[in-house]
Enzyme design. Structure first.
Site, mmCIF file in Angstrom:
data_model
loop_
_atom_site.group_PDB
_atom_site.id
_atom_site.type_symbol
_atom_site.label_atom_id
_atom_site.label_comp_id
_atom_site.label_asym_id
_atom_site.label_seq_id
_atom_site.Cartn_x
_atom_site.Cartn_y
_atom_site.Cartn_z
ATOM 1 N N PHE A 166 1.073 -1.182 -0.062
ATOM 2 C CA PHE A 166 0.189 -0.102 -0.123
ATOM 3 C C PHE A 166 0.777 1.317 -0.060
ATOM 4 O O PHE A 166 1.957 1.367 0.887
ATOM 5 C CB PHE A 166 -0.859 -0.003 1.129
ATOM 6 C CG PHE A 166 -1.909 -1.221 1.154
ATOM 7 C CD1 PHE A 166 -3.124 -0.796 0.658
ATOM 8 C CD2 PHE A 166 -1.625 -2.170 1.602
ATOM 9 C CE1 PHE A 166 -4.256 -1.717 0.473
ATOM 10 C CE2 PHE A 166 -2.811 -3.361 1.602
ATOM 11 C CZ PHE A 166 -3.930 -3.111 1.076
ATOM 12 N N GLU A 167 0.630 2.223 -0.819
ATOM 13 C CA GLU A 167 1.298 3.520 -1.082
ATOM 14 C C GLU A 167 0.665 4.607 -0.476
ATOM 15 O O GLU A 167 1.339 5.785 -0.665
ATOM 16 C CB GLU A 167 1.451 3.717 -2.419
ATOM 17 C CG GLU A 167 2.024 2.550 -3.305
ATOM 18 C CD GLU A 167 3.522 2.280 -2.959
ATOM 19 O OE1 GLU A 167 4.040 3.336 -2.697
ATOM 20 O OE2 GLU A 167 4.247 1.225 -3.231
#
EC number: 3.2.1.14
Length: 321
Positions: A166-167
């Site tokens: 996840f960014e």
């Protein structure tokens, strides 16, 4: 004739086409497949094409880029998939199903990577919603559950674990991860692996809470796109002002799994991310990193870039020796 103990110790140090993830090795190589960042029809082959590569231990299939509702994106590999009738963003992929089984038969460890930079759902409004989402992901990609009507993009194929990439901030991600971990622990049978891919800045804003709450088998840190990456490494000194492996080593020792391993994430080609360095430069980076007990090898983004960058894989393998 060498003893079995001596032989086992020797094999633990040698990469093998018959070996996936090896917790005792400092030469693991993990590569992301599925996004075709080199951006040509010819630059991403089907998954099984890469599973004859004896140098690669782990392949992260990227991505399940939506969870509630579920969404998949495999770039040009998705052209050979079929959307589910009630969810056009979720693909049914018989070719990937067959290839996962082929890769596992070749000894590769196959993880499904969750998130990616196109994930925009923001997580879940409550712990309960996150836990329900984790149950759904497990039903979709874990062992086939009798009587379940859930859509399974990879059919009867069962992944070997999950990677959290996840960014951006994802609400209740730790609750999601903990529930998914509990499902894998309760499943019995084979070992299911958990990894995460934070950026090198510490603490990571996107997955920091997750990796502080859920035991990970390894962390494949993105040592690129930031000053703390491998391009900031200073050869010839044990004091690193930019390349912050030491910081991650310190975190690992107090993490939920104090035996967690670390992979140094690097761009597989000049177009894969900022901070690409040559194989010769990586030798000094890896020699320094091998001095830490957590070091377990390298991660590369991504397969399409790696196979376009002639000779780089061999350079990485040699640098890890």
């Amino acid at each position: 004739m060498p003893s079995l103990t001596a032989l086992a110790s020797l094999l633990a140090l040698v990469p093998s086409a018959l070996a996936g993830w090896n917790v005792n090795s400092k030469q693991n190589i993990a590569v992301y497949w599925g996004q075709n960042s080199a951006n040509s029809q010819s630059t991403q082959q089907r998954l099984s094409f890469y599973c004859n590569d004896a140098n690669i231990n782990v392949i992260d299939i990227a991505f399940l880029n939506g969870i509630t509702p579920p969404m998949t994106n495999f770039a040009n590999a998705g052209d050979r998939c079929t959307p589910f009738s009630d969810n056009p963003w979720l693909l049914q992929c018989p070719e990937i199903e067959a290839d996962i089984k082929t890769c596992q038969a070749n000894g590769k460890t196959i993880l499904l990577s969750l998130g990616g930079d196109s994930y925009t759902q923001g997580g879940w409004s409550s712990t309960g919603a996150a836990q329900s989402a984790a149950d759904q992901v497990w039903a979709m990609f874990g062992p086939v559950q009798s009587g379940s009507s859930v859509h399974r993009p990879f059919g009867s194929a069962v992944v070997d674990g999950f990677d959290f990439d996840f960014e951006a901030t994802t609400n209740n991600l730790a609750a999601f991860g903990a529930q998914l971990k509990s499902r894998t622990n309760a499943a019995g049978g084979k070992k299911y692996y958990f990894s995460a891919a934070p950026q090198c800045f510490f603490p990571d804003a996107a997955v920091g809470a997750l990796i502080n709450a859920v035991p990970m088998d390894w962390i494949q840190i993105q040592f690129y796109n930031n000053p703390c990456g491998v391009s900031g490494f200073t050869p010839g000194t044990s004091t690193q002002n930019n390349y912050n492996y030491q910081t991650w080593e310190n975190w690992a020792k107090t993490s939920p799994n104090p035996n967690v391993k670390l992979l140094v994430g690097i761009p597989a080609g000049p177009g894969a991310g900022r901070g690409y360095v040559s194989g010769s430069q990586l030798t000094s980076v890896f020699q320094y990193s091998k001095g830490f007990s957590t070091f377990a090898g390298a991660m590369m983004w991504d397969m399409s870039q790696l196979y376009q960058n002639t000779g780089f894989e061999t350079q990485v393998v040699n640098a890890l020796r």
